[in-house]
Write a protein that holds these residues in place. Structure first.
Motif, PDB file in Angstrom:
ATOM      1  N   ASN A 110       0.284  -6.535   5.074  1.00 49.92           N
ATOM      2  CA  ASN A 110       0.790  -5.337   4.404  1.00 49.92           C
ATOM      3  C   ASN A 110       2.090  -5.620   3.658  1.00 49.92           C
ATOM      4  O   ASN A 110       2.313  -5.100   2.565  1.00 49.92           O
ATOM      5  N   ALA A 111       2.954  -6.442   4.270  1.00 50.45           N
ATOM      6  CA  ALA A 111       4.217  -6.796   3.608  1.00 50.45           C
ATOM      7  C   ALA A 111       3.941  -7.493   2.280  1.00 50.45           C
ATOM      8  O   ALA A 111       4.578  -7.198   1.259  1.00 50.45           O
ATOM      9  N   ASN A 112       2.962  -8.387   2.267  1.00 52.96           N
ATOM     10  CA  ASN A 112       2.610  -9.089   1.030  1.00 52.96           C
ATOM     11  C   ASN A 112       1.961  -8.151   0.019  1.00 52.96           C
ATOM     12  O   ASN A 112       2.194  -8.259  -1.190  1.00 52.96           O
ATOM     13  N   ILE A 113       1.137  -7.224   0.527  1.00 47.89           N
ATOM     14  CA  ILE A 113       0.507  -6.242  -0.363  1.00 47.89           C
ATOM     15  C   ILE A 113       1.571  -5.383  -1.026  1.00 47.89           C
ATOM     16  O   ILE A 113       1.549  -5.148  -2.236  1.00 47.89           O
ATOM     17  N   VAL A 114       2.530  -4.913  -0.205  1.00 46.53           N
ATOM     18  CA  VAL A 114       3.596  -4.051  -0.720  1.00 46.53           C
ATOM     19  C   VAL A 114       4.440  -4.792  -1.754  1.00 46.53           C
ATOM     20  O   VAL A 114       4.776  -4.248  -2.812  1.00 46.53           O
ATOM     21  N   LEU A 115       4.777  -6.052  -1.460  1.00 45.77           N
ATOM     22  CA  LEU A 115       5.582  -6.843  -2.405  1.00 45.77           C
ATOM     23  C   LEU A 115       4.865  -6.996  -3.743  1.00 45.77           C
ATOM     24  O   LEU A 115       5.487  -6.899  -4.811  1.00 45.77           O
ATOM     25  N   THR A 116       3.559  -7.223  -3.684  1.00 44.39           N
ATOM     26  CA  THR A 116       2.782  -7.365  -4.916  1.00 44.39           C
ATOM     27  C   THR A 116       2.688  -6.046  -5.660  1.00 44.39           C
ATOM     28  O   THR A 116       2.903  -5.976  -6.877  1.00 44.39           O
ATOM     29  N   ALA A 117       2.399  -4.979  -4.920  1.00 44.72           N
ATOM     30  CA  ALA A 117       2.234  -3.662  -5.547  1.00 44.72           C
ATOM     31  C   ALA A 117       3.546  -3.126  -6.100  1.00 44.72           C
ATOM     32  O   ALA A 117       3.549  -2.359  -7.076  1.00 44.72           O
ATOM     33  N   ARG A 118       4.666  -3.544  -5.510  1.00 39.28           N
ATOM     34  CA  ARG A 118       5.964  -3.012  -5.927  1.00 39.28           C
ATOM     35  C   ARG A 118       6.339  -3.463  -7.335  1.00 39.28           C
ATOM     36  O   ARG A 118       7.225  -2.865  -7.968  1.00 39.28           O
ATOM     37  N   GLU A 119       5.648  -4.475  -7.828  1.00 40.99           N
ATOM     38  CA  GLU A 119       5.888  -4.884  -9.220  1.00 40.99           C
ATOM     39  C   GLU A 119       5.528  -3.756 -10.179  1.00 40.99           C
ATOM     40  O   GLU A 119       6.011  -3.708 -11.301  1.00 40.99           O
ATOM     41  N   PHE A 120       4.646  -2.864  -9.715  1.00 38.12           N
ATOM     42  CA  PHE A 120       4.273  -1.697 -10.513  1.00 38.12           C
ATOM     43  C   PHE A 120       5.116  -0.525  -9.992  1.00 38.12           C
ATOM     44  O   PHE A 120       4.724   0.183  -9.065  1.00 38.12           O
ATOM     45  N   HIS A 121       6.295  -0.346 -10.571  1.00 38.36           N
ATOM     46  CA  HIS A 121       7.326   0.529 -10.017  1.00 38.36           C
ATOM     47  C   HIS A 121       6.894   1.983  -9.873  1.00 38.36           C
ATOM     48  O   HIS A 121       7.421   2.717  -9.052  1.00 38.36           O
ATOM     49  N   TYR A 122       5.954   2.413 -10.672  1.00 36.14           N
ATOM     50  CA  TYR A 122       5.613   3.834 -10.712  1.00 36.14           C
ATOM     51  C   TYR A 122       4.620   4.263  -9.642  1.00 36.14           C
ATOM     52  O   TYR A 122       4.401   5.445  -9.437  1.00 36.14           O
ATOM     53  N   VAL A 123       4.012   3.340  -8.918  1.00 39.85           N
ATOM     54  CA  VAL A 123       3.015   3.719  -7.917  1.00 39.85           C
ATOM     55  C   VAL A 123       3.692   3.992  -6.570  1.00 39.85           C
ATOM     56  O   VAL A 123       4.614   3.288  -6.167  1.00 39.85           O
ATOM     57  N   ASN A 124       3.255   5.056  -5.906  1.00 44.23           N
ATOM     58  CA  ASN A 124       3.771   5.384  -4.580  1.00 44.23           C
ATOM     59  C   ASN A 124       3.026   4.533  -3.550  1.00 44.23           C
ATOM     60  O   ASN A 124       1.805   4.391  -3.631  1.00 44.23           O
ATOM     61  N   ILE A 125       3.758   3.964  -2.584  1.00 43.53           N
ATOM     62  CA  ILE A 125       3.148   3.040  -1.625  1.00 43.53           C
ATOM     63  C   ILE A 125       3.341   3.534  -0.195  1.00 43.53           C
ATOM     64  O   ILE A 125       4.458   3.829   0.227  1.00 43.53           O
ATOM     65  N   ILE A 126       2.233   3.613   0.538  1.00 38.93           N
ATOM     66  CA  ILE A 126       2.259   3.941   1.964  1.00 38.93           C
ATOM     67  C   ILE A 126       1.754   2.725   2.732  1.00 38.93           C
ATOM     68  O   ILE A 126       0.700   2.177   2.411  1.00 38.93           O
ATOM     69  N   ALA A 127       2.499   2.311   3.754  1.00 42.70           N
ATOM     70  CA  ALA A 127       2.070   1.199   4.609  1.00 42.70           C
ATOM     71  C   ALA A 127       1.790   1.736   6.008  1.00 42.70           C
ATOM     72  O   ALA A 127       2.598   2.476   6.565  1.00 42.70           O
ATOM     73  N   ILE A 128       0.630   1.386   6.551  1.00 43.93           N
ATOM     74  CA  ILE A 128       0.287   1.774   7.916  1.00 43.93           C
ATOM     75  C   ILE A 128       0.642   0.603   8.825  1.00 43.93           C
ATOM     76  O   ILE A 128       0.062  -0.476   8.715  1.00 43.93           O
ATOM     77  N   VAL A 129       1.615   0.817   9.705  1.00 43.88           N
ATOM     78  CA  VAL A 129       2.170  -0.278  10.499  1.00 43.88           C
ATOM     79  C   VAL A 129       1.561  -0.296  11.902  1.00 43.88           C
ATOM     80  O   VAL A 129       1.293   0.749  12.497  1.00 43.88           O
ATOM     81  N   GLU A 130       1.308  -1.500  12.416  1.00 42.88           N
ATOM     82  CA  GLU A 130       0.782  -1.656  13.771  1.00 42.88           C
ATOM     83  C   GLU A 130       1.920  -1.663  14.784  1.00 42.88           C
ATOM     84  O   GLU A 130       1.840  -1.031  15.828  1.00 42.88           O
ATOM     85  N   ASP A 131       2.978  -2.391  14.472  1.00 41.60           N
ATOM     86  CA  ASP A 131       4.141  -2.517  15.349  1.00 41.60           C
ATOM     87  C   ASP A 131       5.311  -1.780  14.708  1.00 41.60           C
ATOM     88  O   ASP A 131       5.786  -2.173  13.642  1.00 41.60           O
ATOM     89  N   GLN A 132       5.767  -0.720  15.366  1.00 41.99           N
ATOM     90  CA  GLN A 132       6.824   0.116  14.803  1.00 41.99           C
ATOM     91  C   GLN A 132       8.064  -0.690  14.433  1.00 41.99           C
ATOM     92  O   GLN A 132       8.776  -0.356  13.487  1.00 41.99           O
ATOM     93  N   SER A 133       8.326  -1.773  15.170  1.00 43.52           N
ATOM     94  CA  SER A 133       9.523  -2.576  14.900  1.00 43.52           C
ATOM     95  C   SER A 133       9.459  -3.258  13.534  1.00 43.52           C
ATOM     96  O   SER A 133      10.473  -3.739  13.025  1.00 43.52           O
ATOM     97  N   ASN A 134       8.266  -3.312  12.952  1.00 41.97           N
ATOM     98  CA  ASN A 134       8.118  -3.942  11.635  1.00 41.97           C
ATOM     99  C   ASN A 134       8.315  -2.961  10.482  1.00 41.97           C
ATOM    100  O   ASN A 134       8.263  -3.355   9.317  1.00 41.97           O
ATOM    101  N   SER A 135       8.541  -1.707  10.815  1.00 47.72           N
ATOM    102  CA  SER A 135       8.657  -0.666   9.784  1.00 47.72           C
ATOM    103  C   SER A 135       9.738  -0.988   8.758  1.00 47.72           C
ATOM    104  O   SER A 135       9.536  -0.840   7.553  1.00 47.72           O
ATOM    105  N   ARG A 136      10.891  -1.430   9.243  1.00 48.52           N
ATOM    106  CA  ARG A 136      11.997  -1.677   8.315  1.00 48.52           C
ATOM    107  C   ARG A 136      11.683  -2.794   7.325  1.00 48.52           C
ATOM    108  O   ARG A 136      12.118  -2.759   6.172  1.00 48.52           O
TER     109      ARG A 136
END
Length: 252
Positions: A110-136
């Motif tokens: 998910n971190a890699n997906i988010v990093l790739t998707a963030r190149e497209f600044h206008y899209v809203n991104i939701i990540a579903i996390v398995e371990d809450q400690s990884n949220s940040r």
């Protein structure tokens, strides 16, 4: 001596395999816009698909597992084959015209997906996390929202019981516009007690989809039809505000 056996094994079979792979959907139609890109398919996504379909929301699932893609194609569910961490795959999914992307793989993926998707600044991104400690870390990567179904159960356990006189849905987290995920404790006089999830579904007691269940201290995100609802069971459900409000009344 016949060459038929070796010919089929070494020439025809690989050729057929390449043809089948080539025919896997790899790009959405050019006219698709304002849609939701869902990276990763599992039971939670299967539930969300029902809600999206009912709300007439356009979506496409991005998956790199061929068998899953074939299954989705067979079910006539919009999907494309490819790695969601690949920029070209996300472009093939129409990210430049999408309004939302949901990362639903492992936390690392998910971190890699988010990093790739963030190149497209206008899209809203939701990540579903398995371990809450990884949220940040997912937030650092660029996720606008991080959702942790497991933490919802934890928060409930540490909370006082909800007021039985309150009819509105509380503790809901909006996954995307109009669709929420929320946990419900089942109280002593609930008509759901003693019923299996299959009975609840077949009797159409609620249109909300139950995607998780906590029974006797055991948490499952893969609830079975034969699972029985008991006193103090906690249900994790996905649905619209109206659907969840109806389920809330049934848990009291």
């Amino acid at each position: 001596m016949s060459l038929r056996g070796p010919y089929i094994t070494y020439i025809v079979a690989p050729w057929m395999d390449r043809v089948i792979k080539f025919r896997l959907p790899r790009m959405v139609s050019s006219g698709m816009k304002d849609h939701i890109i869902i990276c990763g398919y599992n039971q939670l996504v299967e539930t969300l698909i029902d809600e999206l379909t009912e709300e007439d929301m356009l979506f496409v699932i991005v998956e790199e597992e061929e068998e899953l893609i074939r299954e989705l194609v067979y079910k006539n569910i919009s999907c494309i084959f490819g790695s969601p961490t690949d920029k070209q795959t996300l472009m093939n999914a129409g990210i430049e015209k999408a309004k939302l992307l949901i990362a639903n793989k492992s936390d690392e993926r998910n971190a890699n997906i988010v990093l790739t998707a963030r190149e497209f600044h206008y899209v809203n991104i939701i990540a579903i996390v398995e371990d809450q400690s990884n949220s940040r870390y997912l937030k650092y990567a660029g996720a606008d929202t991080v959702v942790s179904p497991k933490s919802m159960f934890g928060e409930f356990i540490g909370r006082k019981a909800m007021d039985r006189l309150v009819s509105r849905v509380t503790g809901a987290t909006e996954i995307f516009e109009g669709v929420h995920i929320v946990e419900f404790p089942v109280y002593l006089k609930s008509p759901l007690i003693g019923k299996s999830l299959k009975e609840i579904s077949s009797q159409q007691l609620t249109s909300a989809k139950i995607v998780g269940i906590w029974n006797s201290g055991t948490l499952s995100f893969d609830p079975k039809e034969e699972d029985i609802v008991r006193e103090n069971t906690v249900l994790l459900a996905v649905g619209t505000h109206k659907e969840l409000s109806k389920l809330k009344k049934l848990t009291h």
